[in-house]
Design a protein around this motif. Structure first.
Motif, PDB file in Angstrom:
ATOM      1  N   GLY A  28       0.840  -1.212   0.000  1.00 33.09           N
ATOM      2  CA  GLY A  28       0.000   0.000   0.000  1.00 33.09           C
ATOM      3  C   GLY A  28       0.861   1.242   0.000  1.00 33.09           C
ATOM      4  N   GLY A  29       0.555   2.139   0.922  1.00 31.09           N
ATOM      5  CA  GLY A  29       1.312   3.379   0.986  1.00 31.09           C
ATOM      6  C   GLY A  29       2.793   3.163   1.239  1.00 31.09           C
ATOM      7  N   SER A  30       3.126   2.047   1.856  1.00 30.81           N
ATOM      8  CA  SER A  30       4.538   1.767   2.126  1.00 30.81           C
ATOM      9  C   SER A  30       5.264   1.232   0.897  1.00 30.81           C
ATOM     10  CB  SER A  30       4.668   0.777   3.287  1.00 30.81           C
ATOM     11  OG  SER A  30       4.397   1.444   4.502  1.00 30.81           O
TER      12      SER A  30
ATOM     13  N   ILE B 219       9.596  -1.969   4.827  1.00 28.06           N
ATOM     14  CA  ILE B 219       8.950  -0.690   5.147  1.00 28.06           C
ATOM     15  C   ILE B 219       7.529  -0.931   5.662  1.00 28.06           C
ATOM     16  CG2 ILE B 219       8.315   1.584   4.253  1.00 28.06           C
ATOM     17  CD1 ILE B 219      10.258   1.042   1.900  1.00 28.06           C
ATOM     18  N   SER B 220       7.291  -0.494   6.879  1.00 29.13           N
ATOM     19  CA  SER B 220       5.937  -0.620   7.428  1.00 29.13           C
ATOM     20  C   SER B 220       5.821   0.341   8.606  1.00 29.13           C
ATOM     21  CB  SER B 220       5.696  -2.058   7.906  1.00 29.13           C
ATOM     22  OG  SER B 220       4.484  -2.139   8.629  1.00 29.13           O
ATOM     23  N   LYS B 221       4.900   1.285   8.493  1.00 24.38           N
ATOM     24  CA  LYS B 221       4.778   2.238   9.594  1.00 24.38           C
ATOM     25  C   LYS B 221       4.395   1.507  10.886  1.00 24.38           C
ATOM     26  CE  LYS B 221       2.632   6.365  11.327  1.00 24.38           C
ATOM     27  NZ  LYS B 221       1.584   7.371  11.214  1.00 24.38           N
ATOM     28  N   SER B 222       3.369   0.684  10.815  1.00 27.30           N
ATOM     29  CA  SER B 222       2.922  -0.013  12.019  1.00 27.30           C
ATOM     30  C   SER B 222       3.920  -1.095  12.432  1.00 27.30           C
ATOM     31  CB  SER B 222       1.564  -0.662  11.759  1.00 27.30           C
ATOM     32  OG  SER B 222       1.697  -1.658  10.752  1.00 27.30           O
ATOM     33  N   GLY B 223       4.603  -1.623  11.445  1.00 24.78           N
ATOM     34  CA  GLY B 223       5.559  -2.696  11.733  1.00 24.78           C
ATOM     35  C   GLY B 223       4.888  -4.033  11.960  1.00 24.78           C
ATOM     36  N   GLY B 224       3.565  -4.091  11.722  1.00 19.72           N
ATOM     37  CA  GLY B 224       2.875  -5.358  11.984  1.00 19.72           C
ATOM     38  C   GLY B 224       1.972  -5.798  10.853  1.00 19.72           C
TER      39      GLY B 224
ATOM     40  N   SER C 198       2.749   9.100   4.681  1.00 23.86           N
ATOM     41  CA  SER C 198       3.886   8.618   5.462  1.00 23.86           C
ATOM     42  C   SER C 198       4.827   7.837   4.573  1.00 23.86           C
ATOM     43  CB  SER C 198       3.415   7.733   6.601  1.00 23.86           C
ATOM     44  OG  SER C 198       2.898   6.532   6.097  1.00 23.86           O
ATOM     45  N   ARG C 199       4.260   7.203   3.590  1.00 25.62           N
ATOM     46  CA  ARG C 199       5.081   6.295   2.794  1.00 25.62           C
ATOM     47  C   ARG C 199       5.633   6.995   1.581  1.00 25.62           C
ATOM     48  NH1 ARG C 199       0.505   4.821   5.917  1.00 25.62           N
ATOM     49  NH2 ARG C 199       1.043   2.878   6.864  1.00 25.62           N
ATOM     50  N   CYS C 200       5.237   8.212   1.431  1.00 22.73           N
ATOM     51  CA  CYS C 200       5.600   8.903   0.217  1.00 22.73           C
ATOM     52  C   CYS C 200       7.096   9.177   0.187  1.00 22.73           C
ATOM     53  CB  CYS C 200       4.822  10.189   0.066  1.00 22.73           C
ATOM     54  SG  CYS C 200       4.296  10.402  -1.608  1.00 22.73           S
TER      55      CYS C 200
END
Ligand SMILES: O=P(O)(O)OC[C@H]1O[C@](O)(CO)[C@@H](O)[C@@H]1O
Length: 342
Positions: free
Chosen positions: A200-202, A252-257, A317-319
């Protein structure tokens, strides 16, 4: 980059500033032949446009206005003297950006402006609050400040500014070390490939940036695992072939999960094991501090970890993926961060 409120808050009112020396009376009016010959007041206030069609261009042959009805069928102004007044009143100039915006031919009325002013002022105030760090996502109790990454000086607290600057410096230094060969893969030589694992965004941000800015022959080629399709994952790994040993893996993962990202990671780690390679020497985690991914990377001793910030939300965030590409935005001439991607 100028902040939005920096542009919009330079005036307290939407109403045009009346300038008796620049606003012609009908008797003094003469239609200019070219706007560049005019002395134009600097418009500081934001302007509103309604979605009407524009009136026709004024022919110089009718500069006395006599051939014009004062309003056309849509109620738009037709009188040249009044149009000139609107032009003088409504031309917007932002000096720093070198931007001119002429909305004088758009069919809005003074009443419309009066009606909209409080609403727009409320919107500008909300934007100002946002930039100052107001909680803008009540569900998650967080600020929204992705634009601080591009302009750390906008960050509302010195500690945030310092975190951004330190992180971006660390990322750029890391990128430079990868490209220059200061950091090498365990097998020797240089890193030749980047495998980005995220969904996704990541994934979309890095994909967009690499598509938009990659040179023809990049020092590192980048490929993506951006879904959980086993065949797709196998395909990406197979395409790397023996270059797996010189592949830098960004997870790459904002949540990390996120499970899909985790699946991709597990598959890549399996491929490393099967090739007798040590994944931890080639893995980089980009995630929120303290997340599952961050903890995994820390415990397993991955090559590097970079933070994604809580206040960088949604797809924005992933941009970048928050950190790897900062100088895309701020210093296009400094290519040290770009090169690692390409
Ligand atoms: O960066 P994370 O936490 O792995 O989240 C990824 C998910 O977030 C989104 O980018 C936005 O919700 C999704 O498209 C994607 O599945």
């Amino acid at each position: 980059m100028a902040s939005i409120s920096g542009i919009c808050f330079s005036s307290q009112s939407l109403k045009p500033r009346k300038n008796p020396f620049l606003r012609p009376t009908s008797s003094a009016f003469s239609l200019p032949t070219h706007s560049s010959s005019l002395s134009i007041p600097i418009r500081n206030s934001p302007r509103i446009a309604t979605p009407h069609s524009l009136p026709r261009h004024i022919s110089p042959d009718h500069s006395d206005g006599s051939a014009f009805p004062t309003k056309n069928n849509h109620g738009l102004e037709k009188d040249p003297g009044e149009l000139w007044r609107r032009y003088v009143d409504w031309l917007y100039q932002h000096k720093d950006l070198g931007l001119f915006l002429d909305v004088s031919r758009v069919g809005f009325t003074d009443e419309f402006v009066t009606q909209m002013e409080p609403r727009l002022q409320a919107a500008f105030k909300a934007m100002e609050d946002l930039e100052k760090g107001a909680i803008a996502n009540p569900d998650e109790g967080r600020m929204v400040g992705h634009y601080w990454l591009r302009s750390p000086e906008l960050a509302p607290k010195p500690i945030l500014k310092s975190q951004i600057e330190k992180t971006l410096d660390a990322v750029c230094d890391f990128a430079e070390d990868i490209i220059s060969g200061k950091i090498t893969p365990p097998s020797g030589g240089r890193f030749t490939q980047i495998l980005s694992v995220g969904i996704g965004g990541s994934a979309l941000g890095p994909q967009f940036v690499s598509e938009a800015l990659a040179p023809d022959n990049p020092p590192l080629k980048i490929r993506f695992i951006d879904n959980t399709d086993p065949a797709g994952i196998d395909h990406q790994i197979a395409q790397l072939g023996p270059e797996l040993s010189s592949t830098l893996v960004l997870v790459i993962s904002k949540s990390g999960g996120t499970p899909e990202t985790r699946n991709g990671l597990l598959e890549v780690q399996k491929a490393f094991r099967e090739a007798n390679l040590d994944f931890s020497k080639q893995g980089v985690a980009i995630t929120q501090e303290g997340s599952l991914l961050d903890n995994t990377a820390r415990i397993e001793g991955w090559l590097a970890r970079f933070p994604m910030f809580d206040w960088v939300g949604g797809r924005t965030s992933r941009c970048l993926p928050s950190v790897f590409f900062r100088r895309h935005y701020r210093e296009l001439t400094s290519e040290k961060c770009l090169k690692v991607l390409h």
